[in-house]
Design a protein around this motif. Structure first.
Motif, PDB file in Angstrom:
ATOM      1  N   THR A   1       0.824  -1.205   0.000  1.00 17.25           N
ATOM      2  CA  THR A   1       0.000   0.000   0.000  1.00 17.25           C
ATOM      3  C   THR A   1       0.861   1.258   0.000  1.00 17.25           C
ATOM      4  O   THR A   1       1.716   1.432   0.855  1.00 17.25           O
ATOM      5  N   GLY A   2       0.629   2.109  -1.002  1.00 12.41           N
ATOM      6  CA  GLY A   2       1.302   3.398  -1.054  1.00 12.41           C
ATOM      7  C   GLY A   2       2.677   3.405  -1.703  1.00 12.41           C
ATOM      8  O   GLY A   2       3.316   4.444  -1.763  1.00 12.41           O
ATOM      9  N   ASP A   3       3.149   2.275  -2.195  1.00 16.68           N
ATOM     10  CA  ASP A   3       4.461   2.285  -2.856  1.00 16.68           C
ATOM     11  C   ASP A   3       4.303   2.676  -4.324  1.00 16.68           C
ATOM     12  O   ASP A   3       3.203   2.871  -4.818  1.00 16.68           O
ATOM     13  N   GLY A   4       5.396   2.797  -5.029  1.00 15.09           N
ATOM     14  CA  GLY A   4       5.343   3.223  -6.425  1.00 15.09           C
ATOM     15  C   GLY A   4       5.457   2.088  -7.421  1.00 15.09           C
ATOM     16  O   GLY A   4       5.751   2.338  -8.590  1.00 15.09           O
ATOM     17  N   GLN A   5       5.210   0.862  -7.007  1.00 11.46           N
ATOM     18  CA  GLN A   5       5.320  -0.285  -7.914  1.00 11.46           C
ATOM     19  C   GLN A   5       4.213  -0.240  -8.964  1.00 11.46           C
ATOM     20  O   GLN A   5       3.079   0.129  -8.672  1.00 11.46           O
TER      21      GLN A   5
ATOM     22  N   SER B   1       4.411  -6.799  -4.127  1.00 14.04           N
ATOM     23  CA  SER B   1       3.732  -5.541  -3.809  1.00 14.04           C
ATOM     24  C   SER B   1       2.269  -5.595  -4.247  1.00 14.04           C
ATOM     25  O   SER B   1       1.371  -5.209  -3.496  1.00 14.04           O
ATOM     26  N   ASN B   2       2.029  -6.084  -5.463  1.00 17.86           N
ATOM     27  CA  ASN B   2       0.653  -6.172  -5.960  1.00 17.86           C
ATOM     28  C   ASN B   2      -0.172  -7.175  -5.161  1.00 17.86           C
ATOM     29  O   ASN B   2      -1.365  -6.968  -4.933  1.00 17.86           O
ATOM     30  N   ALA B   3       0.465  -8.260  -4.727  1.00 18.02           N
ATOM     31  CA  ALA B   3      -0.244  -9.224  -3.878  1.00 18.02           C
ATOM     32  C   ALA B   3      -0.606  -8.583  -2.539  1.00 18.02           C
ATOM     33  O   ALA B   3      -1.699  -8.799  -2.010  1.00 18.02           O
ATOM     34  N   LEU B   4       0.305  -7.776  -1.983  1.00 17.71           N
ATOM     35  CA  LEU B   4       0.013  -7.071  -0.729  1.00 17.71           C
ATOM     36  C   LEU B   4      -1.133  -6.067  -0.908  1.00 17.71           C
ATOM     37  O   LEU B   4      -1.892  -5.800   0.020  1.00 17.71           O
ATOM     38  N   LYS B   5      -1.253  -5.517  -2.093  1.00 15.74           N
ATOM     39  CA  LYS B   5      -2.331  -4.565  -2.394  1.00 15.74           C
ATOM     40  C   LYS B   5      -3.646  -5.274  -2.681  1.00 15.74           C
ATOM     41  O   LYS B   5      -4.675  -4.627  -2.862  1.00 15.74           O
ATOM     42  N   GLY B   6      -3.635  -6.601  -2.775  1.00 17.42           N
ATOM     43  CA  GLY B   6      -4.868  -7.362  -2.984  1.00 17.42           C
ATOM     44  C   GLY B   6      -5.221  -7.620  -4.423  1.00 17.42           C
ATOM     45  O   GLY B   6      -6.374  -7.909  -4.739  1.00 17.42           O
ATOM     46  N   ALA B   7      -4.256  -7.543  -5.336  1.00 17.45           N
ATOM     47  CA  ALA B   7      -4.528  -7.693  -6.763  1.00 17.45           C
ATOM     48  C   ALA B   7      -5.011  -9.090  -7.149  1.00 17.45           C
ATOM     49  O   ALA B   7      -5.548  -9.284  -8.238  1.00 17.45           O
ATOM     50  N   ALA B   8      -4.865 -10.064  -6.267  1.00 18.86           N
ATOM     51  CA  ALA B   8      -5.266 -11.437  -6.596  1.00 18.86           C
ATOM     52  C   ALA B   8      -6.778 -11.601  -6.678  1.00 18.86           C
ATOM     53  O   ALA B   8      -7.273 -12.561  -7.271  1.00 18.86           O
ATOM     54  N   GLU B   9      -7.535 -10.680  -6.093  1.00 23.50           N
ATOM     55  CA  GLU B   9      -9.000 -10.781  -6.096  1.00 23.50           C
ATOM     56  C   GLU B   9      -9.591  -9.393  -6.262  1.00 23.50           C
ATOM     57  O   GLU B   9      -9.153  -8.441  -5.614  1.00 23.50           O
ATOM     58  N   LYS B  10     -10.579  -9.286  -7.112  1.00 24.03           N
ATOM     59  CA  LYS B  10     -11.191  -7.984  -7.386  1.00 24.03           C
ATOM     60  C   LYS B  10     -12.683  -8.007  -7.068  1.00 24.03           C
ATOM     61  O   LYS B  10     -13.343  -9.014  -7.205  1.00 24.03           O
TER      62      LYS B  10
END
Length: 196
Positions: free
Chosen positions: A85-89, A108-117
């Motif tokens: 959350t909040g990084d520049g990836q 980073s994307n997994a930490l942001k929850g990109a695996a489920e929408k």
């Protein structure tokens, strides 16, 4: 000879209004207690689910570091620059070269929850998830030293209710009061085969 009952003595059958009201009040108090218990169980269940997600994400990056041992030090983010959350990836990691840079982007994307929408929102991870990789001990293959590399992986996220503030620094002061911050952590040791 039959004796007639006294006219003032009548048999009461049924319940009085006062007895009914007392029963209703006791029942209402019990139902409120049950509703409060159900709410606490729901929050505890959600917190446990978030912790399980965090452990899965922790194992993900630990596995990536294990596979790419030669470049383990390149995964280090420190606690002041966490991924998630909040990084520049970027949201799309497929254009990046396979290796540390892509691993960090995908984590980073997994930490942001990109695996489920849900609609256009990413909802596959904990609220405000951030990940830190810190180096505890640098690798040193010098003769007579042979120190393995030791790395601590920490994931922090926003909890639903206050508890005791965690001692690890990842995500510190990023969730309002620190009593809302949750963390899980693990250590990865990268051995030196040349020291055998």
């Amino acid at each position: 000879m039959l004796i007639a009952p006294h006219p003032c003595r009548r048999r009461h059958s049924g319940y009085t209004l006062l007895e009914v009201l007392i029963t209703v009040v006791v029942l209402a108090i019990g139902l409120l207690g049950l509703a409060n218990l159900q709410m606490k169980v729901h929050v505890s269940d959600a917190e446990a689910f978030q912790r399980a997600q965090a452990v899965n994400l922790l194992q993900d990056i630990a596995g990536r570091i294990e596979v790419n041992r030669a470049n383990a030090a390149d995964y280090v983010t420190g606690t002041d620059n966490p991924l998630g959350t909040g990084d520049g990836q970027p949201a799309d990691c497929t254009t990046l070269a396979i290796g540390v840079v892509r691993d960090r982007c995908e984590w980073s994307n997994a930490l942001k929850g990109a695996a489920e929408k849900k609609g256009t929102d990413d909802v596959g991870a904990m609220l405000g998830a951030r990940g830190c990789v810190t180096q505890i001990q640098a690798e040193n293959a010098s003769a007579g030293v042979c120190n393995a590399g030791i790395y601590r992986i920490t994931i922090a996220w926003q909890g639903m209710q206050e508890t005791r503030a965690p001692g690890l620094a990842c995500g510190k002061d990023l969730y309002g009061t620190d009593a809302h911050r949750r963390v899980v952590s693990s250590t990865v040791v990268v051995g030196l085969p040349s020291c055998l």
